[in-house]
Design a protein around this motif. Structure first.
Motif, PDB file in Angstrom:
ATOM      1  N   ALA A   1       1.035  -1.303   0.170  1.00 46.06           N
ATOM      2  CA  ALA A   1      -0.002  -0.099  -0.054  1.00 46.06           C
ATOM      3  C   ALA A   1       1.222   1.260  -0.088  1.00 46.06           C
ATOM      4  O   ALA A   1       1.262   1.577   0.735  1.00 46.06           O
ATOM      5  N   ALA A   2       0.412   2.351  -0.728  1.00 48.38           N
ATOM      6  CA  ALA A   2       1.031   3.484  -0.903  1.00 48.38           C
ATOM      7  C   ALA A   2       0.380   4.423  -0.248  1.00 48.38           C
ATOM      8  O   ALA A   2      -0.699   3.657   0.750  1.00 48.38           O
ATOM      9  N   HIS A   3       0.198   5.748  -0.536  1.00 50.23           N
ATOM     10  CA  HIS A   3      -0.859   6.830  -0.033  1.00 50.23           C
ATOM     11  C   HIS A   3      -0.673   7.446  -1.553  1.00 50.23           C
ATOM     12  O   HIS A   3      -0.165   8.172  -1.643  1.00 50.23           O
ATOM     13  N   TYR A   4      -1.707   8.820  -1.150  1.00 47.95           N
ATOM     14  CA  TYR A   4      -2.024   9.915  -1.739  1.00 47.95           C
ATOM     15  C   TYR A   4      -3.017  10.768  -1.065  1.00 47.95           C
ATOM     16  O   TYR A   4      -3.608  10.594  -0.498  1.00 47.95           O
TER      17      TYR A   4
ATOM     18  N   ASN B   1     -13.525   8.844   5.361  1.00 49.08           N
ATOM     19  CA  ASN B   1     -13.025   9.073   4.644  1.00 49.08           C
ATOM     20  C   ASN B   1     -11.657   7.511   4.807  1.00 49.08           C
ATOM     21  O   ASN B   1     -10.856   8.332   4.476  1.00 49.08           O
ATOM     22  N   LEU B   2     -12.139   6.308   4.724  1.00 50.54           N
ATOM     23  CA  LEU B   2     -10.872   5.906   4.451  1.00 50.54           C
ATOM     24  C   LEU B   2     -11.689   5.225   3.060  1.00 50.54           C
ATOM     25  O   LEU B   2     -12.065   4.080   2.760  1.00 50.54           O
ATOM     26  N   LEU B   3     -10.891   5.172   2.252  1.00 51.69           N
ATOM     27  CA  LEU B   3     -10.791   5.297   0.754  1.00 51.69           C
ATOM     28  C   LEU B   3      -9.601   4.727   0.260  1.00 51.69           C
ATOM     29  O   LEU B   3      -8.450   5.427   0.852  1.00 51.69           O
ATOM     30  N   GLY B   4      -9.582   4.588  -0.986  1.00 53.96           N
ATOM     31  CA  GLY B   4      -8.385   3.995  -1.865  1.00 53.96           C
ATOM     32  C   GLY B   4      -8.889   3.658  -3.157  1.00 53.96           C
ATOM     33  O   GLY B   4     -10.273   4.000  -3.606  1.00 53.96           O
ATOM     34  N   ALA B   5      -7.154   3.650  -3.874  1.00 52.17           N
ATOM     35  CA  ALA B   5      -7.671   3.355  -5.375  1.00 52.17           C
ATOM     36  C   ALA B   5      -7.093   2.098  -5.920  1.00 52.17           C
ATOM     37  O   ALA B   5      -6.067   1.856  -4.804  1.00 52.17           O
TER      38      ALA B   5
ATOM     39  N   ILE C   1     -12.728   1.635  -2.347  1.00 54.27           N
ATOM     40  CA  ILE C   1     -12.403   1.624  -3.531  1.00 54.27           C
ATOM     41  C   ILE C   1     -12.726   2.882  -4.021  1.00 54.27           C
ATOM     42  O   ILE C   1     -14.091   2.168  -4.540  1.00 54.27           O
ATOM     43  N   VAL C   2     -12.532   3.728  -4.606  1.00 58.16           N
ATOM     44  CA  VAL C   2     -13.448   4.685  -5.758  1.00 58.16           C
ATOM     45  C   VAL C   2     -12.604   5.141  -7.006  1.00 58.16           C
ATOM     46  O   VAL C   2     -13.083   6.367  -7.105  1.00 58.16           O
ATOM     47  N   ASP C   3     -11.158   4.596  -6.966  1.00 57.68           N
ATOM     48  CA  ASP C   3     -10.579   5.425  -7.914  1.00 57.68           C
ATOM     49  C   ASP C   3      -9.964   4.069  -8.223  1.00 57.68           C
ATOM     50  O   ASP C   3      -9.491   3.242  -7.727  1.00 57.68           O
ATOM     51  N   ARG C   4      -8.672   4.467 -10.032  1.00 54.56           N
ATOM     52  CA  ARG C   4      -7.862   3.391 -10.074  1.00 54.56           C
ATOM     53  C   ARG C   4      -6.737   4.114  -9.972  1.00 54.56           C
ATOM     54  O   ARG C   4      -6.287   5.588 -10.589  1.00 54.56           O
ATOM     55  N   ALA C   5      -5.543   3.220  -9.719  1.00 55.62           N
ATOM     56  CA  ALA C   5      -4.706   4.350  -9.132  1.00 55.62           C
ATOM     57  C   ALA C   5      -3.724   4.681 -10.430  1.00 55.62           C
ATOM     58  O   ALA C   5      -3.420   5.551 -10.043  1.00 55.62           O
ATOM     59  N   GLN C   6      -3.947   4.043 -11.437  1.00 56.40           N
ATOM     60  CA  GLN C   6      -2.961   4.314 -12.505  1.00 56.40           C
ATOM     61  C   GLN C   6      -3.698   5.551 -13.135  1.00 56.40           C
ATOM     62  O   GLN C   6      -2.612   6.128 -13.858  1.00 56.40           O
TER      63      GLN C   6
ATOM     64  N   ARG D   1       4.381   6.425  -3.846  1.00 57.01           N
ATOM     65  CA  ARG D   1       5.669   4.828  -4.678  1.00 57.01           C
ATOM     66  C   ARG D   1       4.231   4.355  -5.652  1.00 57.01           C
ATOM     67  O   ARG D   1       3.628   3.762  -5.019  1.00 57.01           O
ATOM     68  N   PRO D   2       4.581   4.655  -6.643  1.00 56.69           N
ATOM     69  CA  PRO D   2       3.902   3.317  -8.084  1.00 56.69           C
ATOM     70  C   PRO D   2       4.007   2.025  -7.670  1.00 56.69           C
ATOM     71  O   PRO D   2       4.750   1.123  -7.949  1.00 56.69           O
ATOM     72  N   GLY D   3       3.368   1.219  -8.172  1.00 54.58           N
ATOM     73  CA  GLY D   3       2.844  -0.103  -8.116  1.00 54.58           C
ATOM     74  C   GLY D   3       2.578  -0.309  -7.195  1.00 54.58           C
ATOM     75  O   GLY D   3       2.159  -1.735  -6.585  1.00 54.58           O
ATOM     76  N   ALA D   4       2.179   0.192  -6.295  1.00 47.80           N
ATOM     77  CA  ALA D   4       1.462  -0.283  -4.980  1.00 47.80           C
ATOM     78  C   ALA D   4       0.240  -1.484  -5.216  1.00 47.80           C
ATOM     79  O   ALA D   4      -0.300  -0.652  -5.680  1.00 47.80           O
ATOM     80  N   THR D   5      -0.519  -1.924  -4.385  1.00 42.00           N
ATOM     81  CA  THR D   5      -1.603  -2.841  -5.129  1.00 42.00           C
ATOM     82  C   THR D   5      -2.431  -2.435  -4.642  1.00 42.00           C
ATOM     83  O   THR D   5      -3.982  -2.087  -4.971  1.00 42.00           O
ATOM     84  N   ILE D   6      -2.763  -1.261  -3.183  1.00 39.31           N
ATOM     85  CA  ILE D   6      -3.431  -0.477  -3.071  1.00 39.31           C
ATOM     86  C   ILE D   6      -3.188   1.341  -2.663  1.00 39.31           C
ATOM     87  O   ILE D   6      -2.021   1.214  -1.817  1.00 39.31           O
ATOM     88  N   VAL D   7      -3.847   2.910  -2.985  1.00 42.10           N
ATOM     89  CA  VAL D   7      -2.971   3.560  -3.027  1.00 42.10           C
ATOM     90  C   VAL D   7      -4.367   4.274  -1.707  1.00 42.10           C
ATOM     91  O   VAL D   7      -5.643   3.924  -2.283  1.00 42.10           O
ATOM     92  N   LEU D   8      -3.859   4.322  -0.556  1.00 43.91           N
ATOM     93  CA  LEU D   8      -5.003   4.745   0.433  1.00 43.91           C
ATOM     94  C   LEU D   8      -4.643   6.061   1.029  1.00 43.91           C
ATOM     95  O   LEU D   8      -3.802   6.538   0.398  1.00 43.91           O
ATOM     96  N   SER D   9      -5.943   6.791   1.077  1.00 45.90           N
ATOM     97  CA  SER D   9      -6.257   8.180   1.096  1.00 45.90           C
ATOM     98  C   SER D   9      -5.439   8.318   2.707  1.00 45.90           C
ATOM     99  O   SER D   9      -4.913   7.418   3.017  1.00 45.90           O
ATOM    100  N   THR D  10      -4.844   9.468   2.320  1.00 46.61           N
ATOM    101  CA  THR D  10      -3.527  10.280   3.530  1.00 46.61           C
ATOM    102  C   THR D  10      -3.664   9.538   4.817  1.00 46.61           C
ATOM    103  O   THR D  10      -3.605   8.858   5.611  1.00 46.61           O
ATOM    104  N   PHE D  11      -5.243  10.023   5.106  1.00 51.79           N
ATOM    105  CA  PHE D  11      -6.133   9.582   6.429  1.00 51.79           C
ATOM    106  C   PHE D  11      -6.095   8.169   6.145  1.00 51.79           C
ATOM    107  O   PHE D  11      -5.780   7.566   7.410  1.00 51.79           O
ATOM    108  N   ALA D  12      -6.192   7.381   5.401  1.00 45.07           N
ATOM    109  CA  ALA D  12      -6.393   5.569   5.755  1.00 45.07           C
ATOM    110  C   ALA D  12      -4.952   5.447   6.373  1.00 45.07           C
ATOM    111  O   ALA D  12      -5.027   4.367   7.078  1.00 45.07           O
ATOM    112  N   PHE D  13      -4.017   5.501   5.052  1.00 43.76           N
ATOM    113  CA  PHE D  13      -2.734   5.394   5.654  1.00 43.76           C
ATOM    114  C   PHE D  13      -1.950   5.316   7.260  1.00 43.76           C
ATOM    115  O   PHE D  13      -1.580   4.701   7.591  1.00 43.76           O
TER     116      PHE D  13
END
Length: 171
Positions: free
Chosen positions: A30-33, A54-58, A97-102, A110-122
């Motif tokens: 997991a990475a964050h955005y 606010n626990l969301l991810g891509a 899941i609310v988005d597509r990471a790519q 960090r690119p290539g993560a399985t799930i990208v989490l919102s900053t809050f979720a991370f």
């Protein structure tokens, strides 16, 4: 052995088998955005589809499934990282899941993560200064209005259960 002892032994073994059931979780990273999180590949500019928590991810292409990942909920926990003490022990979050990471507007830490989490979720499962973490994740399965998931930590065979008390419809 008297019948009551057989019944007690059977019940005991049944309970042990239930609690030693292996985890169905997958492992990944997991990475964050950061914001802005909209527009999203799943909901465009409709923020009403975002969870109140606010626990969301891509989703990465590994779990994107041609858009079928939109709206899926995953239980996610940090299991390790390259840096010391990045994981918050015993914390598991339910992420929607609310988005597509790519194609997300904001780029992952960090690119290539399985799930990208919102900053809050991370930050709920790991130190936000970490750029990525190793995770165990499992698509949420509901039981009534509650989610109950059993995880087995394969490193030290600790058995623990996470019960999400919040109704799934409100997440």
């Amino acid at each position: 052995m008297p019948e009551s002892k057989h019944s007690s032994l059977f019940l005991f073994l049944l309970l042990v088998a239930q609690f030693l059931n292996p985890s169905n979780a997958d492992v990944g990273t997991a990475a964050h955005y950061t914001q802005p999180y909209i527009p999203t590949a799943c909901y465009g500019r409709d923020v009403s589809a975002f969870p109140a928590s606010n626990l969301l991810g891509a989703a990465s292409d590994d779990i994107w499934d041609n858009g079928a990942a939109c709206g899926r909920q995953y239980l996610v926990r940090c299991v390790s990282s390259s840096g010391p003490r990045a994981c918050i022990p015993g914390k598991t979050i339910l992420v929607k899941i609310v988005d597509r990471a790519q194609t997300s507007v904001s780029r992952p830490s960090r690119p290539g993560a399985t799930i990208v989490l919102s900053t809050f979720a991370f930050s709920q499962i790991a130190n936000p200064s970490a750029s990525s973490i190793n995770i165990e994740f499992e698509q949420n399965k509901t039981v009534g209005t509650h989610a109950i998931i059993h995880f087995v930590n394969k490193n030290n065979i600790d058995l623990w259960m996470v019960e999400i008390i919040e109704a799934i419809s409100k997440v």
